[in-house]
Design a protein around this motif. Structure first.
Motif, mmCIF file in Angstrom:
data_model
loop_
_atom_site.group_PDB
_atom_site.id
_atom_site.type_symbol
_atom_site.label_atom_id
_atom_site.label_comp_id
_atom_site.label_asym_id
_atom_site.label_seq_id
_atom_site.Cartn_x
_atom_site.Cartn_y
_atom_site.Cartn_z
ATOM 1 N N ALA A 176 5.634 -23.768 33.164
ATOM 2 C CA ALA A 176 4.305 -23.620 32.563
ATOM 3 C C ALA A 176 4.132 -24.579 31.393
ATOM 4 C CB ALA A 176 4.100 -22.182 32.096
ATOM 5 N N TRP A 177 5.146 -24.666 30.542
ATOM 6 C CA TRP A 177 5.090 -25.560 29.381
ATOM 7 C C TRP A 177 4.935 -27.015 29.802
ATOM 8 C CZ3 TRP A 177 9.166 -29.081 28.778
ATOM 9 C CH2 TRP A 177 9.072 -29.907 27.659
ATOM 10 N N LYS A 178 5.718 -27.441 30.796
ATOM 11 C CA LYS A 178 5.677 -28.840 31.216
ATOM 12 C C LYS A 178 4.329 -29.185 31.845
ATOM 13 C CE LYS A 178 7.249 -32.988 31.999
ATOM 14 N NZ LYS A 178 7.300 -33.948 30.860
ATOM 15 N N MET A 179 3.793 -28.300 32.674
ATOM 16 C CA MET A 179 2.491 -28.580 33.279
ATOM 17 C C MET A 179 1.405 -28.659 32.209
ATOM 18 S SD MET A 179 2.298 -26.673 36.990
ATOM 19 C CE MET A 179 2.613 -25.020 36.403
ATOM 20 N N ALA A 180 1.440 -27.742 31.253
ATOM 21 C CA ALA A 180 0.446 -27.768 30.179
ATOM 22 C C ALA A 180 0.581 -29.025 29.339
ATOM 23 C CB ALA A 180 0.600 -26.531 29.305
ATOM 24 N N LYS A 181 1.813 -29.438 29.102
ATOM 25 C CA LYS A 181 2.033 -30.647 28.304
ATOM 26 C C LYS A 181 1.461 -31.878 28.989
ATOM 27 C CE LYS A 181 5.590 -33.263 25.910
ATOM 28 N NZ LYS A 181 7.021 -33.590 25.789
ATOM 29 N N GLU A 182 1.477 -31.874 30.316
ATOM 30 C CA GLU A 182 0.942 -33.003 31.078
ATOM 31 C C GLU A 182 -0.557 -32.845 31.365
ATOM 32 O OE1 GLU A 182 2.713 -35.660 31.634
ATOM 33 O OE2 GLU A 182 4.469 -34.715 30.704
ATOM 34 N N GLY A 183 -1.184 -31.833 30.753
ATOM 35 C CA GLY A 183 -2.621 -31.683 30.872
ATOM 36 C C GLY A 183 -3.095 -30.732 31.940
ATOM 37 N N LYS A 184 -2.162 -30.060 32.632
ATOM 38 C CA LYS A 184 -2.522 -29.132 33.703
ATOM 39 C C LYS A 184 -2.776 -27.749 33.116
ATOM 40 C CE LYS A 184 -2.460 -27.924 38.191
ATOM 41 N NZ LYS A 184 -3.472 -28.420 39.111
ATOM 42 N N ARG A 185 -3.924 -27.174 33.422
ATOM 43 C CA ARG A 185 -4.250 -25.847 32.898
ATOM 44 C C ARG A 185 -4.549 -24.832 33.992
ATOM 45 N NH1 ARG A 185 -2.404 -25.356 27.796
ATOM 46 N NH2 ARG A 185 -2.721 -27.333 26.687
ATOM 47 N N ASP A 186 -4.740 -25.294 35.212
ATOM 48 C CA ASP A 186 -5.128 -24.386 36.292
ATOM 49 C C ASP A 186 -3.882 -23.792 36.941
ATOM 50 O OD1 ASP A 186 -6.440 -22.993 38.227
ATOM 51 O OD2 ASP A 186 -7.094 -24.730 39.384
ATOM 52 N N PHE A 187 -3.253 -22.883 36.233
ATOM 53 C CA PHE A 187 -2.100 -22.182 36.791
ATOM 54 C C PHE A 187 -2.064 -20.770 36.234
ATOM 55 C CE2 PHE A 187 -0.521 -24.467 33.054
ATOM 56 C CZ PHE A 187 0.168 -23.481 32.360
ATOM 57 N N LEU A 188 -1.335 -19.910 36.926
ATOM 58 C CA LEU A 188 -1.241 -18.495 36.577
ATOM 59 C C LEU A 188 0.214 -18.077 36.651
ATOM 60 C CD1 LEU A 188 -2.739 -15.741 36.104
ATOM 61 C CD2 LEU A 188 -2.756 -15.492 38.586
ATOM 62 N N MET A 189 0.662 -17.332 35.647
ATOM 63 C CA MET A 189 2.054 -16.865 35.623
ATOM 64 C C MET A 189 2.101 -15.347 35.761
ATOM 65 S SD MET A 189 4.880 -17.122 32.567
ATOM 66 C CE MET A 189 5.379 -18.792 32.971
ATOM 67 N N GLN A 211 -7.904 -6.675 44.246
ATOM 68 C CA GLN A 211 -8.597 -7.906 43.891
ATOM 69 C C GLN A 211 -7.818 -9.099 44.438
ATOM 70 O OE1 GLN A 211 -6.937 -7.647 39.369
ATOM 71 N NE2 GLN A 211 -8.570 -9.104 39.665
ATOM 72 N N THR A 212 -8.483 -10.245 44.488
ATOM 73 C CA THR A 212 -7.855 -11.497 44.898
ATOM 74 C C THR A 212 -8.079 -12.540 43.802
ATOM 75 O OG1 THR A 212 -8.182 -11.041 47.248
ATOM 76 C CG2 THR A 212 -7.799 -13.329 46.616
ATOM 77 N N LEU A 213 -6.990 -13.135 43.333
ATOM 78 C CA LEU A 213 -7.054 -14.162 42.297
ATOM 79 C C LEU A 213 -6.750 -15.509 42.922
ATOM 80 C CD1 LEU A 213 -5.002 -12.263 39.565
ATOM 81 C CD2 LEU A 213 -7.479 -12.370 39.766
ATOM 82 N N GLU A 214 -7.431 -16.538 42.445
ATOM 83 C CA GLU A 214 -7.186 -17.887 42.944
ATOM 84 C C GLU A 214 -6.854 -18.824 41.792
ATOM 85 O OE1 GLU A 214 -10.182 -19.336 45.548
ATOM 86 O OE2 GLU A 214 -9.924 -17.700 46.997
ATOM 87 N N THR A 215 -5.880 -19.675 42.027
ATOM 88 C CA THR A 215 -5.454 -20.652 41.035
ATOM 89 C C THR A 215 -4.862 -21.843 41.766
ATOM 90 O OG1 THR A 215 -4.127 -20.912 39.007
ATOM 91 C CG2 THR A 215 -3.131 -19.660 40.800
ATOM 92 N N ASP A 216 -4.564 -22.919 41.058
ATOM 93 C CA ASP A 216 -3.977 -24.077 41.729
ATOM 94 C C ASP A 216 -2.476 -23.900 41.917
ATOM 95 O OD1 ASP A 216 -4.295 -26.789 42.824
ATOM 96 O OD2 ASP A 216 -2.994 -27.367 41.155
ATOM 97 N N VAL A 217 -1.786 -23.429 40.864
ATOM 98 C CA VAL A 217 -0.334 -23.203 40.928
ATOM 99 C C VAL A 217 -0.041 -21.809 40.396
ATOM 100 C CG1 VAL A 217 1.947 -23.976 40.170
ATOM 101 C CG2 VAL A 217 0.134 -25.665 40.572
ATOM 102 N N MET A 218 0.674 -21.031 41.171
ATOM 103 C CA MET A 218 1.142 -19.738 40.676
ATOM 104 C C MET A 218 2.624 -19.852 40.335
ATOM 105 S SD MET A 218 1.624 -17.203 43.995
ATOM 106 C CE MET A 218 0.232 -17.625 45.021
#
Length: 536
Positions: A75-88, A56-63
């Motif tokens: 991940a915590w800092k991006m979420a705190k600033e309102g960013k949700r389009d990321f994958l860990m 499969q191929t996954l797409e996200t803004d920040v991995m």
């Protein structure tokens, strides 16, 4: 995971009893767990075995590649600033060196187990602790107020020295007056160095280390070992030398003759955080060690965590692309992840194999990869507390004078109860600093469970003798072959580390390795920085 049944020693008297009856070894059958986190994934990556086509191929803004403290902080800092389009992606082990485990309701650490109070310069750590509720008010003041449950309770630490327990870890009882004077002189010198600033106006020793002075006069300390500096200063006290060597082994996994003098002094001079409700130099700790902070960061980030490890990471037309795999039933399943940016939150010895043409970023693996120290952590589930010797009570940290053991911590120490719990966990730490890192890793792989346990339990046997084994219900041993980067002489001038630290582009690096040694303050800083760059 290796599950084998073997006999746990109970210790021998080494001499006949007064009545002439020979002493016997008392044996108790135990089924231990021997864990080597990331071993299978690491060997697959090392051997470059062929993977099946991506399913499969996954797409996200920040991995985010890696779920240790750096990756979790990003991940915590991006979420705190309102960013949700990321994958860990987890990497070989969720939480990395901050991982822990449990025996039922009893949590224990399998990696780092404490955090010193952060200074005001460590604003990012204070921001994290505030968000997690550990700092309860006045977060950026000189002396914040901390959650009492996290502040280390007394008795804090003790040392088994000359057969007797004494309070504190610096030997003093039965130590000649001349040696005690050297102790006093050393700590007075450390106190002065804490305040020294370089010609650039920065403190010589600070956390995170990017805030430390780059004054060439002080960077000369990085050209020699800590032991050399101690000897140049005229410190001859054997007890002081033991203590300073212990501190290097405890924080860096290497002896003081293998650690940069700059790093050795930074251990003492870089910290000094204060609290409104604790004494200077206090620590924060939890039964499960830093897993409490790791799980808190994950919870606050709300990150979409995916089981998997990156095999390759490269630039692509619209950003970056990573080929990843996950082991399912022992067999790899591969998949692709595409993103605008990647935060490479993995150790540099792994990144060197994963990041395509990493030399183009100014990092030459043959020259710039740090030395990695192996560690062993053994958690002993006890059905009852062993009987103590002398008047010095069981402490949170209990150390035996000698080497290579680092003593043991008590997981239930922070529990607030009317009476001690019936069961507890003693977590034994060993830095295999008495041999070369490569030799230690070879020994870890070849050693039998009995040999692993004998070393893991040496300090406990010294403390409690033959009676300790009868208290033991279960043992979990965690082996970390590349546990932490050790700051060898010259690490501050490592051009490859500097290049990756300053990088800003589609691939961002975030790991404590960028600082040259493994502590929470540094790992979280690089995750924090990478998140801000990714947000931009």
């Amino acid at each position: 995971m290796l599950r084998r049944s073997f006999l746990l020693w109970a210790g021998a008297s080494g001499a006949t009893a007064a009545a002439g009856v020979a002493g016997f070894l008392r044996w108790q059958e135990i089924t231990p767990n021997v864990n080597m986190p990331g071993r299978d994934e690491g060997h697959l990556l090392r051997d470059r075995k062929a993977l099946p086509p991506p399913s499969q191929t996954l797409e996200t803004d920040v991995m985010i590649l890696g779920s240790g403290i750096a990756g979790l902080t990003a991940a915590w800092k991006m979420a705190k600033e309102g960013k949700r389009d990321f994958l860990m992606l987890d990497g070989p082990q969720p939480y990395g060196n901050a991982a822990g485990g449990s025996f039922g309701e009893l949590a224990f650490p399998t990696g780092a187990h404490y955090l010193p109070l952060p200074t005001q310069e460590c604003f990012h750590v204070r921001e994290i602790l505030t968000d997690l509720g550990v700092i309860q008010r006045d977060a950026m003041a000189q002396r914040p107020y901390y959650d009492e449950r996290a502040v280390l309770h007394a008795p804090e630490e003790r040392l088994l020295f000359n057969g007797q327990w004494q309070e504190g870890l610096v030997p003093h009882e039965g130590v000649p007056a001349q040696e005690l004077e050297e102790h006093k002189r050393f700590f007075a010198e450390v106190e002065q160095l804490r305040q020294v600033r370089g010609s650039d106006g920065k403190r010589v020793f600070a956390f995170p280390t990017v805030n430390s002075s780059d004054d060439a006069a002080w960077l000369k300390l990085d050209a020699i070992s800590f032991k050399q500096w101690i000897e140049q200063k005229g410190y001859r006290s054997p007890s002081l030398h033991w203590y300073l060597n212990y501190c290097c082994r405890d924080d860096y996994g290497a002896r003081y003759d293998k650690v940069s003098a700059w790093a050795g002094l930074h251990y003492f001079c870089g910290r000094g955080g204060e609290a409104a409700n604790a004494g200077q130099g206090a620590w924060l700790t939890w039964p499960g060690g830093l897993q409490t902070l790791a799980s808190g960061l994950e919870r606050r980030a709300g990150a979409q965590r995916l089981k998997g490890t990156a095999v390759s990471l490269k630039r692509a037309d619209k950003g970056v692309e990573a080929l990843c795999f996950a082991l399912e039933g022992g067999q790899p399943r591969s998949f692709l992840v595409r993103a605008r940016k990647a935060i490479c939150a993995m150790p540099l010895y792994v990144a060197a194999r994963v990041v395509e043409n990493i030399a183009s970023y100014g990092f030459n693996p043959a020259q710039h990869i740090p030395v990695y120290a192996p560690w062993m952590v053994a958690n002993f589930l006890l059905k009852r507390f062993p009987e103590e010797r002398g008047q010095t009570p069981l402490s949170w940290d209990n150390v035996v004078y000698g080497e290579p053991g680092l003593g043991y911590v008590v997981s239930t120490h922070q529990d607030i109860r009317v009476r001690p719990p019936e069961k507890t966990v003693f977590s034994s730490y060993v830095a295999l600093s008495d041999r070369t890192p490569s030799g230690a890793r070879r020994w870890m792989i070849s050693a039998s469970p009995q040999e692993l346990l004998a070393l893991a339990g040496a300090d406990l046997k010294a403390a409690y003798g033959a009676n300790f084994a009868s208290c033991v219900e279960r043992v979990d041993i965690t082996l970390r072959g590349h546990a932490m980067a050790s700051p060898s002489p010259g690490f501050r001038s490592d051009a490859g580390l500097r290049a990756l630290r300053e990088l800003d582009g589609p691939i961002l690096f975030a790991h404590s390795d960028l600082s040259g040694f493994s502590v929470f303050e540094e790992a979280s800083w690089w995750g924090y920085r990478a998140a801000r760059l990714a947000l931009n």
